[in-house]
Write a protein that holds these residues in place. Structure first.
Motif, PDB file in Angstrom:
ATOM      1  N   LEU A 175       0.784  -0.874   0.535  1.00 42.96           N
ATOM      2  CA  LEU A 175      -0.327  -0.131  -0.569  1.00 42.96           C
ATOM      3  C   LEU A 175       0.698   1.253  -0.074  1.00 42.96           C
ATOM      4  O   LEU A 175       1.913   1.424   0.539  1.00 42.96           O
ATOM      5  CB  LEU A 175      -0.563  -0.080   1.234  1.00 42.96           C
ATOM      6  CG  LEU A 175      -2.371  -1.163   1.266  1.00 42.96           C
ATOM      7  CD1 LEU A 175      -2.496  -0.554   2.866  1.00 42.96           C
ATOM      8  CD2 LEU A 175      -3.271  -0.531   0.497  1.00 42.96           C
ATOM      9  N   ARG A 176       0.499   2.260  -0.831  1.00 42.30           N
ATOM     10  CA  ARG A 176       1.121   3.882  -0.183  1.00 42.30           C
ATOM     11  C   ARG A 176       0.274   4.744  -0.042  1.00 42.30           C
ATOM     12  O   ARG A 176      -0.437   4.969  -0.364  1.00 42.30           O
ATOM     13  CB  ARG A 176       1.208   3.824  -2.148  1.00 42.30           C
ATOM     14  CG  ARG A 176       2.104   5.579  -2.028  1.00 42.30           C
ATOM     15  CD  ARG A 176       2.800   5.629  -3.709  1.00 42.30           C
ATOM     16  NE  ARG A 176       3.708   6.796  -3.700  1.00 42.30           N
ATOM     17  CZ  ARG A 176       3.556   7.838  -4.220  1.00 42.30           C
ATOM     18  NH1 ARG A 176       3.099   7.555  -5.364  1.00 42.30           N
ATOM     19  NH2 ARG A 176       4.499   8.177  -4.088  1.00 42.30           N
ATOM     20  N   LEU A 177       0.201   5.281   1.547  1.00 46.03           N
ATOM     21  CA  LEU A 177       0.025   6.192   1.761  1.00 46.03           C
ATOM     22  C   LEU A 177       0.733   7.633   1.430  1.00 46.03           C
ATOM     23  O   LEU A 177       1.896   7.757   1.070  1.00 46.03           O
ATOM     24  CB  LEU A 177      -0.190   6.414   3.505  1.00 46.03           C
ATOM     25  CG  LEU A 177       0.275   4.928   4.122  1.00 46.03           C
ATOM     26  CD1 LEU A 177      -0.181   4.912   5.094  1.00 46.03           C
ATOM     27  CD2 LEU A 177      -1.790   4.065   3.527  1.00 46.03           C
ATOM     28  N   SER A 178      -0.501   8.596   1.394  1.00 48.15           N
ATOM     29  CA  SER A 178      -0.037  10.080   1.218  1.00 48.15           C
ATOM     30  C   SER A 178      -0.876  10.776   2.715  1.00 48.15           C
ATOM     31  O   SER A 178      -1.385   9.918   3.312  1.00 48.15           O
ATOM     32  CB  SER A 178      -0.515  10.479   0.232  1.00 48.15           C
ATOM     33  OG  SER A 178      -0.026   9.691  -1.402  1.00 48.15           O
ATOM     34  N   CYS A 179      -0.286  12.098   2.549  1.00 44.18           N
ATOM     35  CA  CYS A 179      -0.360  13.048   4.106  1.00 44.18           C
ATOM     36  C   CYS A 179      -0.065  14.129   2.570  1.00 44.18           C
ATOM     37  O   CYS A 179       0.795  14.673   2.861  1.00 44.18           O
ATOM     38  CB  CYS A 179       0.322  12.639   5.043  1.00 44.18           C
ATOM     39  SG  CYS A 179       1.034  14.131   6.006  1.00 44.18           S
TER      40      CYS A 179
END
Length: 124
Positions: free
Chosen positions: A18-22
């Motif tokens: 998964l790739r999380l973004s903020c």
């Protein structure tokens, strides 16, 4: 005031990614040291990884070292967390945080701003 919004969480099988973004709603994003923390049900919030304001320095918890990668794009006011080889024990709510100090910090109380979190669930 800095607003942080996480995205990218979801349900994935063991071994998946998964790739999380903020995303940060602030023009001066590049002055903030940034970090990712996670909190599993019934447990305290724990450090995952952090990155300095320039992106030159990073630090990882032993439990994610070699599997997770933190990065930031100061031009677009966004930080990322690439998570590979996910395990069921990675299941938690993931929070991003910003620190005026500009360094990379492992202690939650040093951070000045927090996002609302995004759920990551890894099924076995």
């Amino acid at each position: 005031q800095v607003q942080l919004v996480e995205s990218g969480g979801g349900l994935v099988q063991t071994g998946g990614s998964l790739r999380l973004s903020c995303a940060a709603s602030v023009r001066t994003f590049s002055i903030y040291g940034m970090g990712w923390f996670r909190q599993a049900p019934g447990k305290e919030r724990r450090f995952v990884t952090a990155i300095s304001r320039s992106g030159d320095s990073t630090y990882y918890a032993d439990s994610v070292k070699g599997r997770f990668t933190i990065s930031r794009d100061n031009a677009n006011n966004t930080m990322y967390l690439q998570m590979n080889s996910l395990k069921p024990e990675d299941t938690a709510i993931y929070y991003c945080a910003a620190a005026l100090g500009g360094g990379y910090y492992t202690v939650p109380r040093i951070y000045d701003y927090w996002g609302q979190g995004t759920q990551v669930t890894v099924s076995s």
